[in-house]
Design an enzyme around this catalytic site. Structure first.
Site, PDB file in Angstrom:
ATOM      1  N   LYS A  42       0.829  -1.207   0.000  1.00  0.00           N
ATOM      2  CA  LYS A  42       0.000   0.000   0.000  1.00  0.00           C
ATOM      3  C   LYS A  42       0.859   1.252   0.000  1.00  0.00           C
ATOM      4  CE  LYS A  42      -2.720   2.777   3.233  1.00  0.00           C
ATOM      5  NZ  LYS A  42      -1.677   3.800   3.490  1.00  0.00           N
ATOM      6  N   ASN A  43       1.848   1.309   0.893  1.00  0.00           N
ATOM      7  CA  ASN A  43       2.623   2.542   1.060  1.00  0.00           C
ATOM      8  C   ASN A  43       3.481   2.852  -0.164  1.00  0.00           C
ATOM      9  OD1 ASN A  43       1.588   3.084   3.610  1.00  0.00           O
ATOM     10  ND2 ASN A  43       3.177   1.888   4.646  1.00  0.00           N
ATOM     11  N   CYS A  56      -5.990   8.312   8.754  1.00  0.00           N
ATOM     12  CA  CYS A  56      -6.205   7.838  10.119  1.00  0.00           C
ATOM     13  C   CYS A  56      -5.864   8.921  11.131  1.00  0.00           C
ATOM     14  CB  CYS A  56      -5.343   6.600  10.386  1.00  0.00           C
ATOM     15  SG  CYS A  56      -5.786   5.179   9.374  1.00  0.00           S
ATOM     16  N   ARG A  76       0.184  15.352  12.639  1.00  0.00           N
ATOM     17  CA  ARG A  76       0.962  14.809  11.526  1.00  0.00           C
ATOM     18  C   ARG A  76       1.364  15.986  10.626  1.00  0.00           C
ATOM     19  NH1 ARG A  76      -2.408   9.638   9.396  1.00  0.00           N
ATOM     20  NH2 ARG A  76      -0.364   8.797   8.917  1.00  0.00           N
ATOM     21  N   ASP A  92       3.437   0.783  12.186  1.00  0.00           N
ATOM     22  CA  ASP A  92       2.256   0.194  11.571  1.00  0.00           C
ATOM     23  C   ASP A  92       2.001  -1.242  12.010  1.00  0.00           C
ATOM     24  OD1 ASP A  92       1.590   2.475  10.230  1.00  0.00           O
ATOM     25  OD2 ASP A  92       2.200   1.792   8.244  1.00  0.00           O
ATOM     26  N   ARG A 149      -8.921   0.393   3.442  1.00  0.00           N
ATOM     27  CA  ARG A 149      -7.964   1.331   2.869  1.00  0.00           C
ATOM     28  C   ARG A 149      -6.618   0.669   2.596  1.00  0.00           C
ATOM     29  NH1 ARG A 149      -6.194   4.939   6.428  1.00  0.00           N
ATOM     30  NH2 ARG A 149      -4.938   5.737   4.715  1.00  0.00           N
TER      31      ARG A 149
END
Length: 428
Positions: free
Chosen positions: A22-23, A117, A122, A306, A399
């Site tokens: 995903k990242n 999220c 952030r 994560d 997601r």
């Protein structure tokens, strides 16, 4: 409103194939904007963040052809807009990569302030610092971020903190800049290397990705007519590794890169599990209650933030008192309140630390995913709990995990996705 109904406990056993990262995918997709041509991307994870990103690229003028759920062709020859739709870009954090890509391609960009999220503050100050060092003017106002530049010029940029997002964003902006850009104190995560490899395949000149100093020699253009496959997802692989440990199971995890999992492997061995490196797969097994441990999240190659909630599930049933120190995000421990509903004994200590007094077993309950990784952790908790667990807020899980309930079912989990009226006990 969908929910997962999970009947436990289950010892997870069998094989699982890991999807594309995903990242990496959510950075490679905007990186295609730097290409004046056509490229094909394989091993894309079929997740909501990827589908949303593709819709955003289409609004900017890209033409996308889907060959399968995991393979697309992107034609970015006719990019005609630098204003990304605010409602779509504000949904998830990785939309900020559009800033670096559009600055590099068009000299201008406008993106909604990224969402995603709720993990606490952030800031994007390191991103802005990098863009400004390259010559851009950046404004943040009225729920959006705007950047403009006449000409991007390479320079030396020192990251005040190790930031994955800022490292990738500055890399994107620098690829077509004039001269050489050096990023000092760069993040080193596998998906940063993957983005650099993708860009280099298209004609960029990026050196040192995966170390703390990255050098980008600007080139005049990037070419298409190339196929690239996204790296396997380190976090998904780690999730199934920890699921094997929590459930006292035995899982062969295929299509992964064991080197990327060294820090997880070390912790699993420390708490009494077994990990076999099989080259492009790992086998994880556990036949007893986990030992207690002390865990601290760190930038790669340290233990990933994560995977902190998934490790939290393991430690909630460990033999003894464990501690997790979270050094990345302020609100990563929101999931502990949900685990406590299932009989865990977890005491957060001021936001950065939590103490886990291991219990012999969890019990099924109604719980809510507070973010992407918390959702995965609670799914694992449901598989090991006695009784029935109802897991809500699945939009968080969707997601970042492809076909997650199907993959768990194939390992023996009793899990079903069902729909019910929108009135639930969760705040979304």
């Amino acid at each position: 409103m969908d929910k997962l109904v999970i009947q436990g406990p289950t010892k997870l056993k069998g094989e699982v194939t890991i999807s594309g990262a995903k990242n990496a995918a959510v950075a490679i997709l905007p990186a295609t904007l730097l290409i004046d041509g056509i490229c094909k991307i394989e091993n894309l994870p079929n997740i909501s963040d990827v589908r949303t990103y593709c819709k955003i690229l289409e609004t900017l003028g890209a033409k996308i052809t889907w060959f399968s759920d995991n393979e697309i062709e992107i034609d970015t020859r006719n990019i005609g807009c630098t204003q990304a739709p605010l409602d779509m870009t504000s949904r998830f954090r990785a939309s900020y990569y559009l800033l670096g890509a559009l600055l590099g391609r068009c000299g201008a960009a406008e993106v909604g302030i990224p969402g995603g999220c709720n993990l606490g503050a952030r800031p994007i100050d390191q991103h802005i610092k990098g863009f400004e060092a390259l010559g851009a003017k950046v404004d943040v106002a009225q729920g959006k971020i705007s950047a403009k530049v006449k000409k991007l010029t390479g320079t030396s940029i020192y990251m005040d903190i190790v930031s994955v997002g800022a490292t990738i964003n500055v890399m994107l902006a620098s690829v077509l800049a004039e001269g050489t850009t050096t990023i000092d104190n760069a993040a080193k995560e596998p998906h940063i290397v993957d983005v650099a490899n993708f860009l280099n395949t298209m004609g960029a000149d990026i050196r040192g990705a995966g170390t703390d100093v990255i050098k980008i020699n600007g080139v005049k253009s990037l070419h298409g007519d190339t196929t690239y496959s996204v790296v396997p997802d380190q976090i998904e692989a780690g999730t199934f590794m920890l699921a094997a440990v929590a459930s006292k199971g035995d899982i062969l995890i295929k299509n992964c890169i064991p080197e990327h999992l060294d820090c997880i492997t070390a912790k699993i061995v420390e708490i009494g599990g077994t990990v076999e490196d099989l080259g492009d797969s790992v086998r994880v097994s556990m036949n007893k209650r986990p030992n207690k441990a002390i865990v601290k999240t760190l930038p790669y190659p340290g233990f990933p933030t994560d995977l902190q909630p998934q490790m939290g599930v393991v430690l909630s049933v460990a033999d003894g008192i464990s501690t997790i120190n979270e050094s990345i995000w302020d609100s990563r421990f929101q999931y502990t309140a949900e685990l406590n509903k299932m009989g865990a004994k977890i005491a957060p200590q001021g936001g950065k630390t939590a103490v886990f007094e291991g219990v012999k077993g969890l019990v099924g309950s109604q719980v809510c995913a507070t973010d992407l990784r918390a959702g995965a952790a609670l799914l694992v908790a449901g598989t090991i709990a006695n009784g029935e667990t109802h897991l809500y807020n699945l939009q968080h899980i969707d997601r970042g995990y492809e076909n997650i309930e199907e993959k768990f079912r194939n390992l023996g989990a009793k899990i079903q996705r069902v729909s019910e009226p929108d009135e639930t006990m969760c705040d979304t």
